[in-house]
Design an enzyme around this catalytic site. Sequence first.
Site, PDB file in Angstrom:
ATOM      1  N   GLU A  90     -17.701   4.082 -25.608  1.00  0.00           N
ATOM      2  CA  GLU A  90     -16.807   3.210 -24.840  1.00  0.00           C
ATOM      3  C   GLU A  90     -17.244   1.752 -24.903  1.00  0.00           C
ATOM      4  O   GLU A  90     -16.736   0.907 -24.193  1.00  0.00           O
ATOM      5  CB  GLU A  90     -16.693   3.696 -23.397  1.00  0.00           C
ATOM      6  CG  GLU A  90     -17.999   4.009 -22.711  1.00  0.00           C
ATOM      7  CD  GLU A  90     -17.816   4.607 -21.305  1.00  0.00           C
ATOM      8  OE1 GLU A  90     -16.701   4.599 -20.784  1.00  0.00           O
ATOM      9  OE2 GLU A  90     -18.822   5.059 -20.757  1.00  0.00           O
TER      10      GLU A  90
ATOM     11  N   CYS B 157     -11.472  10.893 -23.863  1.00  0.00           N
ATOM     12  CA  CYS B 157     -11.300  11.200 -22.445  1.00  0.00           C
ATOM     13  C   CYS B 157     -10.772  10.006 -21.669  1.00  0.00           C
ATOM     14  O   CYS B 157     -10.609  10.067 -20.458  1.00  0.00           O
ATOM     15  CB  CYS B 157     -12.601  11.712 -21.826  1.00  0.00           C
ATOM     16  SG  CYS B 157     -13.947  10.545 -21.938  1.00  0.00           S
TER      17      CYS B 157
ATOM     18  N   HIS C 137       0.819  -1.206   0.000  1.00  0.00           N
ATOM     19  CA  HIS C 137       0.000   0.000   0.000  1.00  0.00           C
ATOM     20  C   HIS C 137       0.850   1.251   0.000  1.00  0.00           C
ATOM     21  O   HIS C 137       0.482   2.269  -0.574  1.00  0.00           O
ATOM     22  CB  HIS C 137      -0.961  -0.046   1.184  1.00  0.00           C
ATOM     23  CG  HIS C 137      -2.010  -1.096   0.976  1.00  0.00           C
ATOM     24  ND1 HIS C 137      -2.584  -1.802   1.979  1.00  0.00           N
ATOM     25  CD2 HIS C 137      -2.552  -1.543  -0.176  1.00  0.00           C
ATOM     26  CE1 HIS C 137      -3.455  -2.654   1.463  1.00  0.00           C
ATOM     27  NE2 HIS C 137      -3.459  -2.511   0.162  1.00  0.00           N
TER      28      HIS C 137
HETATM   29  C1  PEP Z   1     -13.204   5.426 -20.138  1.00  0.00           C
HETATM   30  O1  PEP Z   1     -13.814   4.364 -20.020  1.00  0.00           O
HETATM   31  O2  PEP Z   1     -12.233   5.583 -20.913  1.00  0.00           O
HETATM   32  C2  PEP Z   1     -13.589   6.584 -19.325  1.00  0.00           C
HETATM   33  C3  PEP Z   1     -13.068   7.774 -19.520  1.00  0.00           C
HETATM   34  O3  PEP Z   1     -14.479   6.367 -18.327  1.00  0.00           O
HETATM   35  P1  PEP Z   1     -14.065   5.685 -16.925  1.00  0.00           P
HETATM   36  O4  PEP Z   1     -12.572   5.492 -16.907  1.00  0.00           O
HETATM   37  O5  PEP Z   1     -14.541   6.613 -15.869  1.00  0.00           O
HETATM   38  O6  PEP Z   1     -14.822   4.397 -16.978  1.00  0.00           O
HETATM   39 MG    MG Z   2     -15.715   4.322 -18.918  1.00  0.00          MG
END
Ligand code: PEP
Ligand code: MG
Length: 864
Positions: free
Chosen positions: A723, A794, A486
């Site tokens: 996604e 993202c 950790h």
């Molecule tokens: C992703 O899936 O790339 C995303 C940005 O969402 P999260 O990581 O929050 O699932």
């Molecule tokens: Mg995601």
Amino acid sequence: MNPVHQVQSVQSAAGDIALVSPLTGRVVPLAEVPDPVFSEGLFGDGVAVDPVVGRLVAPCDGIVMHLARTGHAVTLQTAEGAQVLVHIGIDTLELHGKGFHPKVAQGAQVRRGDLLIAFDLDVIANEAPSLVSVVAIANSDAFEVVARTQADNVEAGVSPLLVLRLREGAEPPAGDTSPVETEARKNVTLTHAGGLHARPAARAREAARGFDARVEVRFGERKAAIESVVGLLALGAGEGATVELVGIGHDAQKAVDAAANELTREAPGEGGEVPARRLSPVPRAAVAAAPQTAAANAPSHTLSGVCASPGIAVGTFVRWHDAAVTPPELASGSPASESGALDKAIAAVDAELNGDVRAASQRGAIGEAGIFTMHRVLLEDPTLIDDVRHLIGLGKSAGYALHEAIRAQIAVLGKVDDPLLADRAADLRDIEKRVLRALGYANTAARALPEETVLAADEFTPSDLAALERKRVTALVMAHSGATSHAAIIARQAGIAALVAIGDGLRAIPEGTQVIVDADEGRLSWAPTPADIERARAERQRLARVREADRHASQQRVTTRDGRSIEVAANIATLEDAHAAVENGADAVGLLRTELMFIHRKTAPTVEEHRESYQAIVKALAGRTAIIRTLDVGADKEVDYLTLPPEPNPALGLRGIRLAQVRPDLLDDQLRGLVAVRPEGAVRIMLPMVTDSGEVVRVRERIDTISRELGRSAPVEVGVMIEVPSAALLADQIAEHADFLSLGTNDLTQYTLAMDRGRPDLATQADGLHPAVLRLIAATVQGAEKHGKWVGVCGALAGDLVAVPLLVGLGVTELSVDPGAVPAVKARLRTLDWKFCHERAQEALALESAQAVRAASRGNWPLE
Ligand code: PEP
Ligand code: MG
């Protein structure tokens, strides 16, 4: 129709079973029971009553098939075989019988209206989350509810409540009315890295907790109660081992299934984290979590270790003396007063840990928050606490008893040949340190550290690091510990270089010596020559300068050398992150992960809480826009206020927009909060885990309705996360109804390659630069272009400097990355020629592996 008549009219059919209400109070539909285990019908169909009188009577004639040991629930079996469960209150198992007074014994024959349990309304109202009591048909597979009261209030033993009927085609259940202590068994093979380590053990305990059953885990000759995390660890069941779960009690099967489910899934952040290679903008940090040993030909004043957190550091060697305290063996007071002191200390440490959990989650350090949460579980481990109390009973002091009990547990763990368990021994020592401090034994004086400190210890515990003045520490070095400890996870999150498993050679380094830590190379050099120090400082400074220069330029917007403008936005989860985003020069917020803002709450956020949180972020962004994603709960993202039913395959279960469809109230509250934020254009809404355009259309309609109701003038922009492979393939259809698309490459990679994003051992293979993922990105951009919509990224791939040229080459015009990565991504973009990126990206689509794509990208756009 009069609701009660409705019940009575159906009642006339032959063979129907009429139940009267077992309780007096207000009727509550099952769906509104504040516990998903009941509201989602896991215990069977039925209805609930919010009782105003503390008497539970028999709703029909029958035999008491099961009476909970704690007196909070009873099941009757009718002559026809229907099993009627009445469960008083929510989470009342936790009261361990307090306030419940059973008036019958298991196996008794009772008549409708007989008193079964008397209960103390005040005690339960004070100590349980809710008094709402459920009447459910435990064998709903055989019996259906054909009518239910729609009266607002019912009276115990008098008012009709439900009418049951044997389902068509169902065999009348065998008349076995013997009181049941059902047994259930299940073998579970531990497939994930580390086997039965602390966090799956803690989760399994939590999962089994709500059920009326005792569960034991057996491995070979050893066995442990599921409540004891320490006991579970001491089983020594490693990766690949098969353990047997044995449940006894009314809910044995459900408890065993729920625990088994937790033991076979691994959440992100466990046993290490995704290597920083994908996340770090600094090229030297190329390999972080992957253990590396130093080159064999290292000079003699160099010690080698394992890289736990990347970086290069120079500093003064300081040993973290946290001198072990040995409490006196004999108690000065009575066992009762020592026991009382122990209780107080445990409560204080629990509160302290709770504070650490909150602080870590507010920083968005979810891994760290998880560690302290696990420590809270260890702190209440019944095996450990029983041992301590036993020693106190023999006249030992509370501190000594704790020290001895922990020493014994560590000795048990030490017998198991497993490096992960050795790391958990450190967690136990950490708990000991904290409790001893709370008992007044340890010296809590803060250490004064030199400006640049390389801090050494046999191993650091999370509480050491929580108390540390982190700004002065350039590196952590440990004789023991592992890359999965950790302390290692916390060091990575804090961006402090760390080396572990250096060995006892660390003790030979004199205090105050200058040392160099090159964590990437797995090397600690002590008494280095001035030239070595100079080189290391020069490299550290070069990296710092690069970062500084990037930061300097980062407030400007970016265009490629040939003039294509790309927005670099930030991914945030807290208000603190929003400030960091602005400081680092983010043009906007490309993803606000709202679920992380509310992760440790006990109740779902209200409309006003949503609005206030987002309004504060909009204010901090000083004119920049924010893309706010609706709650993406489920799978790896668990929130305290929603106990989701165990799922065999949570990544493919209820999550994101799918969960919002089942719980529209959660989404509605959030949308109302979002729509109310001012100024109107500051916020765009983004929907997670969308699979097709129908989902978008439905939520969009809802947003429009709410906007109208709240008198909003301008429409809200609505974006969709791409996604899931189906969404990428249908991007043209989705783009017709969306204002923009944003690629969540973390999930897109997971679902395209069928590789769990949370598994450290798959982290190098689950690469978003896989050509299959790249083709889906290309398809998304093409689909969006048909409708003139823009596409961003993202997921973590957006912050990967090797990926950046390819993503923009494929037509992406926004990259949303961690705030700290904004300057480096902007700097990278300024060096690129878009036309060249576009041509090379088309070639990458034809390559055969992620490695080939990475190699080609490094060749085309070398990193510094
Ligand atoms: C992703 O899936 O790339 C995303 C940005 O969402 P999260 O990581 O929050 O699932
Ligand atoms: Mg995601």
